[in-house]
Design a protein around this motif. Structure first.
Motif, PDB file in Angstrom:
ATOM      1  N   ALA A 107       0.810  -1.219   0.000  1.00 11.28           N
ATOM      2  CA  ALA A 107       0.000   0.000   0.000  1.00 11.28           C
ATOM      3  C   ALA A 107       0.841   1.266   0.000  1.00 11.28           C
ATOM      4  CB  ALA A 107      -0.930   0.008   1.215  1.00 11.28           C
ATOM      5  N   SER A 108       2.147   1.136   0.261  1.00 12.65           N
ATOM      6  CA  SER A 108       2.978   2.341   0.300  1.00 12.65           C
ATOM      7  C   SER A 108       4.354   2.142  -0.320  1.00 12.65           C
ATOM      8  CB  SER A 108       3.162   2.805   1.747  1.00 12.65           C
ATOM      9  OG  SER A 108       3.972   1.886   2.466  1.00 12.65           O
ATOM     10  N   PHE A 109       4.742   0.917  -0.633  1.00 12.91           N
ATOM     11  CA  PHE A 109       6.086   0.557  -1.055  1.00 12.91           C
ATOM     12  C   PHE A 109       7.097   0.775   0.066  1.00 12.91           C
ATOM     13  CE2 PHE A 109       4.364   1.548  -5.413  1.00 12.91           C
ATOM     14  CZ  PHE A 109       4.474   0.280  -5.927  1.00 12.91           C
ATOM     15  N   GLY A 110       6.649   1.109   1.279  1.00 16.57           N
ATOM     16  CA  GLY A 110       7.530   1.311   2.416  1.00 16.57           C
ATOM     17  C   GLY A 110       7.603   0.070   3.280  1.00 16.57           C
ATOM     18  N   LEU A 111       8.477   0.107   4.272  1.00 17.08           N
ATOM     19  CA  LEU A 111       8.638  -1.020   5.178  1.00 17.08           C
ATOM     20  C   LEU A 111       7.304  -1.447   5.791  1.00 17.08           C
ATOM     21  CD1 LEU A 111      11.878  -0.366   7.289  1.00 17.08           C
ATOM     22  CD2 LEU A 111      11.410  -2.351   5.844  1.00 17.08           C
ATOM     23  N   ASP A 112       7.080  -2.748   5.837  1.00 19.31           N
ATOM     24  CA  ASP A 112       5.904  -3.315   6.470  1.00 19.31           C
ATOM     25  C   ASP A 112       6.187  -3.484   7.964  1.00 19.31           C
ATOM     26  OD1 ASP A 112       3.721  -4.779   7.299  1.00 19.31           O
ATOM     27  OD2 ASP A 112       4.294  -6.615   6.263  1.00 19.31           O
ATOM     28  N   PRO A 113       5.443  -2.793   8.825  1.00 24.49           N
ATOM     29  CA  PRO A 113       5.711  -2.884  10.268  1.00 24.49           C
ATOM     30  C   PRO A 113       5.661  -4.306  10.815  1.00 24.49           C
ATOM     31  CG  PRO A 113       4.245  -1.048   9.803  1.00 24.49           C
ATOM     32  CD  PRO A 113       4.381  -1.815   8.522  1.00 24.49           C
ATOM     33  N   VAL A 114       4.783  -5.140  10.267  1.00 23.97           N
ATOM     34  CA  VAL A 114       4.698  -6.534  10.724  1.00 23.97           C
ATOM     35  C   VAL A 114       5.979  -7.282  10.379  1.00 23.97           C
ATOM     36  CG1 VAL A 114       3.463  -8.723  10.478  1.00 23.97           C
ATOM     37  CG2 VAL A 114       2.186  -6.566  10.584  1.00 23.97           C
ATOM     38  N   SER A 115       6.484  -7.080   9.165  1.00 23.98           N
ATOM     39  CA  SER A 115       7.730  -7.714   8.756  1.00 23.98           C
ATOM     40  C   SER A 115       8.904  -7.203   9.583  1.00 23.98           C
ATOM     41  CB  SER A 115       7.987  -7.455   7.266  1.00 23.98           C
ATOM     42  OG  SER A 115       9.136  -8.128   6.817  1.00 23.98           O
ATOM     43  N   VAL A 116       8.895  -5.921   9.909  1.00 22.59           N
ATOM     44  CA  VAL A 116       9.950  -5.350  10.758  1.00 22.59           C
ATOM     45  C   VAL A 116       9.950  -6.022  12.128  1.00 22.59           C
ATOM     46  CG1 VAL A 116      10.677  -3.270  11.997  1.00 22.59           C
ATOM     47  CG2 VAL A 116      10.041  -3.128   9.577  1.00 22.59           C
ATOM     48  N   GLU A 117       8.775  -6.142  12.709  1.00 19.71           N
ATOM     49  CA  GLU A 117       8.660  -6.771  14.040  1.00 19.71           C
ATOM     50  C   GLU A 117       9.253  -8.176  14.020  1.00 19.71           C
ATOM     51  OE1 GLU A 117       7.375  -6.250  17.945  1.00 19.71           O
ATOM     52  OE2 GLU A 117       6.018  -5.213  16.564  1.00 19.71           O
ATOM     53  N   LYS A 118       8.973  -8.933  12.973  1.00 19.72           N
ATOM     54  CA  LYS A 118       9.468 -10.305  12.876  1.00 19.72           C
ATOM     55  C   LYS A 118      10.991 -10.361  12.695  1.00 19.72           C
ATOM     56  CE  LYS A 118       5.216 -12.235  10.906  1.00 19.72           C
ATOM     57  NZ  LYS A 118       4.573 -12.826   9.687  1.00 19.72           N
TER      58      LYS A 118
END
Length: 361
Positions: A107-118
């Motif tokens: 939706a933004s081409f930016g970092l996915d917070p869920v993927s970052v958390e993992k």
């Protein structure tokens, strides 16, 4: 008769920039003087809500020095997107730390917070959101993740001069930020960058690091680098800064025309609360390579940013699985959106894309 070429990039430099550069050359004061100081101050007030700014010689240097000044170094991990230019990860390596790649939010081409958390481990010290194509990353969610885990947030704002998230400018949303003034950016100094710092002590360390570790001549406090911005670059940047609002507004006009007229590709997403600056107008198409051929045949420049995700480059070769990153790399295509495009040229791009037939996708 072949239609005239529609270039994707034309460096916008006018008489005022030439006069500003000539004024510096005439003065004989070429490095780290009044022009640099004025550019730092004016950039701060215009684009980052008064945060402290330090001018350097490139956007990559801005990321590099920002990381070091924030205390990132050997043994540390920094979470970065793979779907961006390699300079983001390269700056982490140059700081002595290890980039850890996370996936993007389509939706933004930016970092996915869920993927970052993992991706967080006991060695994780920072996260580097990239405001890709002039669209802010999801800083609200990413800052929450960072706060929960005690991480430094380093914004890569190299493509997003003037973009807003919920009325706040990118570059003011993290602990440290970096902007680039490379020739293709929304504003340029030829080469150059800006570090933006929330903490005055971090800002002081950046000033030391860019100038061989010195604030005062021959009083080297730390081992530093020569990453100074020239006076010529700063003088050009000061003029470009005054042109930026109109240029960004024209980019938004062109984007609106593309949004309304394109029928065969997926338009770039704009998240709620975002005011993008369209460094690139990046569409998605399952027939991307065919569309590239159609545009080239019509003498229209288009490009893929970025065909190979950073984690798959020979310099990294990371086996991590990032499905949204891989899908974007296979589908994205950036259309011309420089402010000098005429309405007729915009119409021609739209007609050429639509000639591919079919529907969005």
């Amino acid at each position: 008769m072949t239609d005239a070429r529609i270039a994707a990039v034309v460096v916008e430099l006018g008489e005022e920039e030439r006069e500003a550069a000539l004024g510096v050359l005439t003065s004989g004061k070429l490095v780290q003087g009044e022009q640099v100081a004025a550019f730092e101050s004016e950039f701060s007030e215009a684009l980052v809500a008064g945060a402290e700014c330090i001018a350097v010689n490139s956007g990559t240097s801005a990321l590099h020095l920002g990381l070091i000044a924030a205390g990132i170094g050997p043994g540390d991990e920094v979470i970065v997107p793979s779907f961006t230019f390699a300079a983001s990860a390269n700056s982490v390596v140059m700081a002595g730390a290890t980039p850890v790649f996370a996936d993007i939010d389509p939706a933004s081409f930016g970092l996915d917070p869920v993927s970052v958390e993992k991706a967080i481990t006991p060695r994780t010290r920072a996260v580097m959101p990239v405001h890709l194509y002039g669209h802010p990353a999801d800083m609200t969610a990413l800052n929450t993740v960072a706060e929960n885990h005690g991480l430094v947030v380093v914004e890569d704002a190299c493509q997003s001069h003037g973009a807003l998230l919920d009325g706040r400018p990118v570059g003011s949303l993290g602990d440290v930020a970096a902007f680039s003034f490379y020739a293709t950016k929304n504003m340029t100094t030829g080469e150059g960058g800006m570090v933006v710092c929330r903490d005055p002590e971090v800002a002081r360390r950046v000033r030391l690091l860019r100038n061989q570790g010195m604030e005062r001549r021959y009083e080297n406090e730390v081992a530093g680098l020569n990453n100074r911005m020239t006076e010529v670059a700063a003088a050009i940047g000061r003029i470009q800064l005054t042109r930026l609002p109109a240029w960004n507004a024209r980019r938004r006009e062109i984007a609106a025309a593309y949004d309304a007229g394109l029928t065969t590709v997926v338009a770039p997403p704009v998240a709620e609360g975002v005011e993008p600056v369209y460094h690139q107008y990046t569409v998605r198409s399952s027939e991307r390579d065919r569309l590239l051929e159609v545009l080239a045949a019509a003498n229209i420049d288009a490009a893929v940013y970025y065909p190979t995700p950073t984690h798959r480059l020979p310099s990294y070769g990371d086996p991590v699985l990032l499905p949204e990153t891989d899908r974007a790399a296979a589908e994205v295509l950036s259309l011309p959106i420089r402010p000098g495009l005429t309405d007729a040229e915009v119409d021609r791009v739209i007609a050429t894309c639509n000639s591919l037939g079919g529907s969005r996708g």
